[in-house]
Write a protein that holds these residues in place. Structure first.
Motif, PDB file in Angstrom:
ATOM      1  N   THR A  84       4.022   5.564   7.143  1.00 21.91           N
ATOM      2  CA  THR A  84       3.838   4.169   6.718  1.00 21.91           C
ATOM      3  C   THR A  84       2.514   4.033   5.975  1.00 21.91           C
ATOM      4  O   THR A  84       1.482   4.522   6.434  1.00 21.91           O
ATOM      5  CB  THR A  84       3.883   3.199   7.914  1.00 21.91           C
ATOM      6  N   GLU A 131       3.784  -5.932  13.065  1.00 24.57           N
ATOM      7  CA  GLU A 131       5.086  -6.083  12.409  1.00 24.57           C
ATOM      8  C   GLU A 131       5.491  -4.811  11.675  1.00 24.57           C
ATOM      9  O   GLU A 131       6.691  -4.488  11.599  1.00 24.57           O
ATOM     10  CB  GLU A 131       5.037  -7.280  11.466  1.00 24.57           C
ATOM     11  N   ALA A 132       4.512  -4.064  11.161  1.00 22.56           N
ATOM     12  CA  ALA A 132       4.815  -2.773  10.539  1.00 22.56           C
ATOM     13  C   ALA A 132       5.368  -1.801  11.571  1.00 22.56           C
ATOM     14  O   ALA A 132       6.341  -1.069  11.302  1.00 22.56           O
ATOM     15  CB  ALA A 132       3.559  -2.204   9.888  1.00 22.56           C
ATOM     16  N   PHE A 161       8.980  -2.826  12.463  1.00 18.30           N
ATOM     17  CA  PHE A 161       9.887  -2.401  11.395  1.00 18.30           C
ATOM     18  C   PHE A 161      10.110  -0.887  11.444  1.00 18.30           C
ATOM     19  O   PHE A 161      11.252  -0.404  11.322  1.00 18.30           O
ATOM     20  CB  PHE A 161       9.294  -2.797  10.043  1.00 18.30           C
ATOM     21  N   ALA A 162       9.019  -0.136  11.642  1.00 18.87           N
ATOM     22  CA  ALA A 162       9.118   1.324  11.668  1.00 18.87           C
ATOM     23  C   ALA A 162      10.003   1.802  12.817  1.00 18.87           C
ATOM     24  O   ALA A 162      10.848   2.694  12.637  1.00 18.87           O
ATOM     25  CB  ALA A 162       7.727   1.935  11.778  1.00 18.87           C
ATOM     26  N   ARG A 212       6.298  -8.379   5.160  1.00 24.65           N
ATOM     27  CA  ARG A 212       6.157  -7.471   4.032  1.00 24.65           C
ATOM     28  C   ARG A 212       6.236  -6.023   4.509  1.00 24.65           C
ATOM     29  O   ARG A 212       5.224  -5.366   4.762  1.00 24.65           O
ATOM     30  CB  ARG A 212       4.827  -7.711   3.311  1.00 24.65           C
ATOM     31  N   GLN A 213       7.468  -5.551   4.684  1.00 25.78           N
ATOM     32  CA  GLN A 213       7.710  -4.139   4.985  1.00 25.78           C
ATOM     33  C   GLN A 213       8.899  -3.669   4.151  1.00 25.78           C
ATOM     34  O   GLN A 213       9.865  -4.416   3.989  1.00 25.78           O
ATOM     35  CB  GLN A 213       8.020  -3.896   6.474  1.00 25.78           C
ATOM     36  N   GLU A 214       8.803  -2.457   3.634  1.00 28.87           N
ATOM     37  CA  GLU A 214       9.880  -1.924   2.796  1.00 28.87           C
ATOM     38  C   GLU A 214      10.098  -0.450   3.108  1.00 28.87           C
ATOM     39  O   GLU A 214       9.132   0.325   3.177  1.00 28.87           O
ATOM     40  CB  GLU A 214       9.534  -2.064   1.315  1.00 28.87           C
ATOM     41  N   VAL A 274       7.580   4.199   4.494  1.00 29.17           N
ATOM     42  CA  VAL A 274       7.574   2.740   4.547  1.00 29.17           C
ATOM     43  C   VAL A 274       6.257   2.244   3.954  1.00 29.17           C
ATOM     44  O   VAL A 274       5.192   2.794   4.235  1.00 29.17           O
ATOM     45  CB  VAL A 274       7.712   2.232   5.995  1.00 29.17           C
ATOM     46  N   GLN A 275       6.321   1.203   3.125  1.00 36.57           N
ATOM     47  CA  GLN A 275       5.126   0.481   2.694  1.00 36.57           C
ATOM     48  C   GLN A 275       5.049  -0.827   3.484  1.00 36.57           C
ATOM     49  O   GLN A 275       6.066  -1.486   3.699  1.00 36.57           O
ATOM     50  CB  GLN A 275       5.177   0.192   1.200  1.00 36.57           C
ATOM     51  N   TRP A 276       3.828  -1.198   3.892  1.00 37.26           N
ATOM     52  CA  TRP A 276       3.679  -2.391   4.722  1.00 37.26           C
ATOM     53  C   TRP A 276       2.411  -3.150   4.378  1.00 37.26           C
ATOM     54  O   TRP A 276       1.448  -2.589   3.871  1.00 37.26           O
ATOM     55  CB  TRP A 276       3.673  -2.026   6.206  1.00 37.26           C
ATOM     56  N   ASP A 330      -0.275   1.535   4.062  1.00 39.87           N
ATOM     57  CA  ASP A 330      -0.848   0.198   3.939  1.00 39.87           C
ATOM     58  C   ASP A 330      -1.003  -0.164   2.460  1.00 39.87           C
ATOM     59  O   ASP A 330      -1.671   0.535   1.702  1.00 39.87           O
ATOM     60  CB  ASP A 330      -2.216   0.207   4.636  1.00 39.87           C
TER      61      ASP A 330
END
Length: 215
Positions: free
Chosen positions: A26, A114-115, A118-119, A75-77, A68-70, A28
């Motif tokens: 992940t 939240e990251a 999501f992860a 805002r997580q993708e 993952v970008q967060w 940032d």
């Protein structure tokens, strides 16, 4: 005899394709990360994957990786989905994807809880691997979102290790925060002395994670 030989062949084939580690990286991309610092992260990741020693460890373990970008609360993708890397070509392709990865978010807060949430949910789609690891990299403490510690405990209950790269600009404030509130009990933190040190830190972290050295 034929049945026994067939069973052995099936077991050998399964072992050959076994996955040792499912590693979710992940990154940032919050407001504190500028354009040059983003490039240092993605290029540093790509270069580390192409390091001969790391490539060998990945292929030997048939490891699966995702990126993952967060940044802020919503805002997580999942920028690169789960990919099992069985050959040097697979690793080279994944590294090229990481290097070319467009930035997912700009002008957003920092919400590591939240990251992590999501992860953790991404492992529902991960290959069946012996170990599951989340790597959280970042250069700041939360300025939005919830307390990350409940998510760390959820990871521990799920058998997922959380490690971190703390990108420091002054002192060890981020490193200490990651140690207290981000990593699991079997995890570790690597400190990058500013973003320029990130390529060295990500190489060290990947080698340590994929070589089964924990804590």
């Amino acid at each position: 005899m034929r049945l026994w030989a067939a069973s052995v062949a099936i077991c050998m084939a399964q072992a050959a394709h076994a996955c040792e580690t499912a590693l979710l990286l992940t990154i940032d991309v919050s407001n504190s990360i500028d354009v040059a610092e983003y490039r240092l992260q993605v290029d540093g990741l790509a270069d580390a994957l192409l390091d001969a020693e790391i490539t060998d460890v990945i292929v030997q373990g048939q490891s699966a990786l995702a990126v993952v970008q967060w940044s802020g609360v919503d805002r997580q993708e999942l920028s690169i989905p789960w990919t099992q890397l069985r050959s040097r070509t697979d690793v080279q392709t994944f590294a090229a994807q990481a290097r070319a990865m467009p930035r997912a978010f700009v002008l957003s807060d920092t919400a590591p809880a939240e990251a992590l949430d999501f992860a953790l949910r991404q492992f529902a789609d991960a290959p069946a691997c012996d170990r599951r690891v989340i790597d959280v990299s970042g250069d700041g403490t939360p300025n939005s979102g919830s307390d990350p510690r409940p998510m760390v405990r959820a990871a521990e209950r799920a058998g997922v290790t959380v490690n971190g790269i703390a990108i420091e600009s002054m002192g060890l404030a981020i490193t200490n925060f990651y140690r207290r509130e981000i990593i699991t009990r079997d995890g570790f933190v690597i400190t990058a002395r500013q973003h320029r040190d990130y390529p060295r830190a990500i190489r060290e972290k990947l080698l340590r994670e994929l070589s089964r050295i924990l804590g």
